[in-house]
Scaffold this active site. Structure first.
Site, PDB file in Angstrom:
ATOM      1  N   PRO A   2       0.747  -1.236  -0.013  1.00 20.83           N
ATOM      2  CA  PRO A   2       0.007   0.003   0.087  1.00 20.83           C
ATOM      3  C   PRO A   2       0.816   1.297   0.093  1.00 20.83           C
ATOM      4  O   PRO A   2       1.911   1.526   0.730  1.00 20.83           O
ATOM      5  CB  PRO A   2      -0.646  -0.114   1.150  1.00 20.83           C
ATOM      6  CG  PRO A   2      -0.600  -1.581   1.566  1.00 20.83           C
ATOM      7  CD  PRO A   2       0.687  -2.105   0.915  1.00 20.83           C
ATOM      8  N   GLU A   3       0.451   2.268  -0.884  1.00 20.55           N
ATOM      9  CA  GLU A   3       1.341   3.386  -1.090  1.00 20.55           C
ATOM     10  C   GLU A   3       0.278   4.515  -0.861  1.00 20.55           C
ATOM     11  O   GLU A   3      -0.716   4.285  -0.211  1.00 20.55           O
ATOM     12  CB  GLU A   3       1.876   3.450  -2.453  1.00 20.55           C
ATOM     13  CG  GLU A   3       2.748   2.452  -2.908  1.00 20.55           C
ATOM     14  CD  GLU A   3       4.091   2.500  -2.110  1.00 20.55           C
ATOM     15  OE1 GLU A   3       4.482   3.498  -1.620  1.00 20.55           O
ATOM     16  OE2 GLU A   3       4.793   1.529  -2.509  1.00 20.55           O
ATOM     17  N   LYS A  58       2.845   7.341   4.277  1.00 18.19           N
ATOM     18  CA  LYS A  58       1.905   6.073   4.196  1.00 18.19           C
ATOM     19  C   LYS A  58       1.823   5.761   5.604  1.00 18.19           C
ATOM     20  O   LYS A  58       1.140   4.618   6.065  1.00 18.19           O
ATOM     21  CB  LYS A  58       2.977   5.030   3.655  1.00 18.19           C
ATOM     22  CG  LYS A  58       3.308   5.151   2.297  1.00 18.19           C
ATOM     23  CD  LYS A  58       3.673   4.063   1.688  1.00 18.19           C
ATOM     24  CE  LYS A  58       5.319   3.842   1.960  1.00 18.19           C
ATOM     25  NZ  LYS A  58       5.832   2.817   1.201  1.00 18.19           N
ATOM     26  N   HIS A  98      -4.157 -14.358  10.426  1.00 18.30           N
ATOM     27  CA  HIS A  98      -3.613 -12.908  10.298  1.00 18.30           C
ATOM     28  C   HIS A  98      -4.274 -11.665  10.738  1.00 18.30           C
ATOM     29  O   HIS A  98      -3.947 -10.473  10.443  1.00 18.30           O
ATOM     30  CB  HIS A  98      -3.298 -12.792   8.663  1.00 18.30           C
ATOM     31  CG  HIS A  98      -2.509 -13.846   8.078  1.00 18.30           C
ATOM     32  ND1 HIS A  98      -1.379 -14.433   8.644  1.00 18.30           N
ATOM     33  CD2 HIS A  98      -3.108 -14.921   7.016  1.00 18.30           C
ATOM     34  CE1 HIS A  98      -1.056 -15.570   7.674  1.00 18.30           C
ATOM     35  NE2 HIS A  98      -2.045 -15.771   7.010  1.00 18.30           N
ATOM     36  N   ARG A 128       1.846 -10.759   6.255  1.00 16.05           N
ATOM     37  CA  ARG A 128       3.419 -10.711   6.219  1.00 16.05           C
ATOM     38  C   ARG A 128       4.114 -10.054   7.473  1.00 16.05           C
ATOM     39  O   ARG A 128       5.344  -9.931   7.749  1.00 16.05           O
ATOM     40  CB  ARG A 128       3.757 -10.181   4.913  1.00 16.05           C
ATOM     41  CG  ARG A 128       3.738 -10.987   3.634  1.00 16.05           C
ATOM     42  CD  ARG A 128       4.229 -10.538   2.430  1.00 16.05           C
ATOM     43  NE  ARG A 128       5.621 -10.836   2.631  1.00 16.05           N
ATOM     44  CZ  ARG A 128       6.629 -10.675   1.665  1.00 16.05           C
ATOM     45  NH1 ARG A 128       6.119 -10.039   0.584  1.00 16.05           N
ATOM     46  NH2 ARG A 128       7.952 -10.853   1.785  1.00 16.05           N
ATOM     47  N   ARG A 173      22.113  15.973  -7.338  1.00 11.74           N
ATOM     48  CA  ARG A 173      21.806  14.407  -6.980  1.00 11.74           C
ATOM     49  C   ARG A 173      22.093  13.657  -8.484  1.00 11.74           C
ATOM     50  O   ARG A 173      21.493  13.779  -9.411  1.00 11.74           O
ATOM     51  CB  ARG A 173      20.292  14.141  -6.716  1.00 11.74           C
ATOM     52  CG  ARG A 173      19.878  14.798  -5.535  1.00 11.74           C
ATOM     53  CD  ARG A 173      19.003  14.067  -4.761  1.00 11.74           C
ATOM     54  NE  ARG A 173      18.805  14.674  -3.431  1.00 11.74           N
ATOM     55  CZ  ARG A 173      18.130  14.008  -2.526  1.00 11.74           C
ATOM     56  NH1 ARG A 173      17.888  12.790  -2.622  1.00 11.74           N
ATOM     57  NH2 ARG A 173      17.761  14.679  -1.274  1.00 11.74           N
ATOM     58  N   ARG A 282      13.514  -3.086  -7.981  1.00 11.98           N
ATOM     59  CA  ARG A 282      12.277  -2.840  -8.273  1.00 11.98           C
ATOM     60  C   ARG A 282      12.069  -2.809  -9.754  1.00 11.98           C
ATOM     61  O   ARG A 282      12.757  -2.176 -10.603  1.00 11.98           O
ATOM     62  CB  ARG A 282      11.494  -1.638  -7.706  1.00 11.98           C
ATOM     63  CG  ARG A 282      11.973  -1.610  -6.288  1.00 11.98           C
ATOM     64  CD  ARG A 282      11.284  -2.399  -5.317  1.00 11.98           C
ATOM     65  NE  ARG A 282       9.692  -2.251  -5.504  1.00 11.98           N
ATOM     66  CZ  ARG A 282       9.058  -1.466  -4.956  1.00 11.98           C
ATOM     67  NH1 ARG A 282       9.558  -0.601  -3.887  1.00 11.98           N
ATOM     68  NH2 ARG A 282       7.532  -1.450  -4.945  1.00 11.98           N
TER      69      ARG A 282
END
Length: 292
Positions: A2-3, A58, A98, A128, A173, A282
């Site tokens: 979840p973002e 988040k 869970h 998890r 950067r 990713r």
């Protein structure tokens, strides 16, 4: 995982059902989450009223106030981790393996209009166990200094976040712009799906060194980030595997993706096959023709 959109969808779903209710009971079944759940959490939350639900990055922040004179307000910090959900249930069905925490919420003095009478259950589920439930009594003015919040970048919907901000904070950067977005130190909430989608909308190749972006390209990227996240929130977030909102509904933004998870398929703009690469372990998706 979840973002920001999924967390914001959860927050908005909780508001009409949870705010103003009194915590009548707390059940913690498993304390071994990402960080151990406070062994006294049940006592700390008992009989407090949920006054507000905010979001920072988040993290969900539930302000819980006591009706006892002189007792300071506290904050329940909730992070959904990789597979966590918060569900509002009309009653307490038998918990699964869970289902780690239940808050039994009774009607309170400021319960939102339109909520059902009687008690409801707010249940935290996380297969998890990378999520977190933490308690803090920091005053609101000091909450940004919490160890988990103090390094977070600006909120993408903050009026101060624009191309000028992005340009200023990416100078010097050398890391790829997608890597910088995912780190969350400049702007929060741009997770893996949303980084690929935002960069496509802005026409920027994800491997471009962040410090080389011109002000004009930063303008486009800041706008693309806001538009992508806003659309994701409107669509209920993205459900790739586990995420559901507080009402159990799946998100549908993944159906709107322009490049994410479309490797080898034609770009929706120019028909060039979408490419997939790996950045920081990713998956990244982009169009080699539309993004430079």
């Amino acid at each position: 995982m979840p973002e920001l959109p999924e967390v914001e969808v959860t927050r908005r779903g909780l508001l009409p059902h949870v705010v103003g209710r009194r915590i009548a009971a707390v059940t913690v079944r498993h304390r071994g989450l990402r960080w151990p759940v406070d062994p006294q959490l049940e006592m700390r939350l008992a009989q407090r009223v949920v006054r507000r639900i905010e979001r920072r990055g988040k993290y969900l922040l539930l302000e819980c106030v006591s009706e006892a004179a002189g007792e300071p307000a506290g904050w329940l910090l909730v992070h959904l981790g990789m597979t966590g959900t918060l569900r509002v249930l009309p009653e307490a069905p038998s918990p699964g393996a869970h289902d780690h925490l239940d808050l039994v919420l009774a009607p309170g003095p400021g319960a939102a209009l339109g909520t059902k009478p009687g008690t409801i259950v707010l249940r935290f589920r996380d297969p998890r166990r990378f999520g977190a439930i933490l308690w803090s009594t920091l005053p609101e003015a000091e909450l940004p200094s919490h160890p988990l919040l103090r390094t977070l970048g600006i909120e993408p919907f903050d009026p101060a976040f624009d191309g000028a901000w992005l340009h200023r904070h990416t100078r010097g950067r050398s890391a790829a712009i997608k890597t910088v977005l995912l780190a969350g130190g400049i702007v929060v909430g741009v997770g893996n799906i949303y980084a690929s989608e935002s960069l496509f909308r802005a026409g920027i190749r994800p491997t471009t060194p962040a410090g080389r972006l011109s002000r004009a390209r930063c303008d486009r990227l800041a706008q693309a980030v806001r538009e992508t996240l806003a659309q994701a929130i409107e669509r209920g977030g993205s459900t790739l595997r586990d995420f559901v909102g507080s009402d159990g509904a799946s998100g549908y933004f993944q159906l709107d993706c322009l490049v994410y998870d479309r490797a080898g398929q034609p770009c929706r703009v120019c028909a060039t096959p979408v490419r997939q690469i790996v950045q920081g372990q990713r998956s990244t998706f982009y169009c080699p023709n539309c993004q430079h």
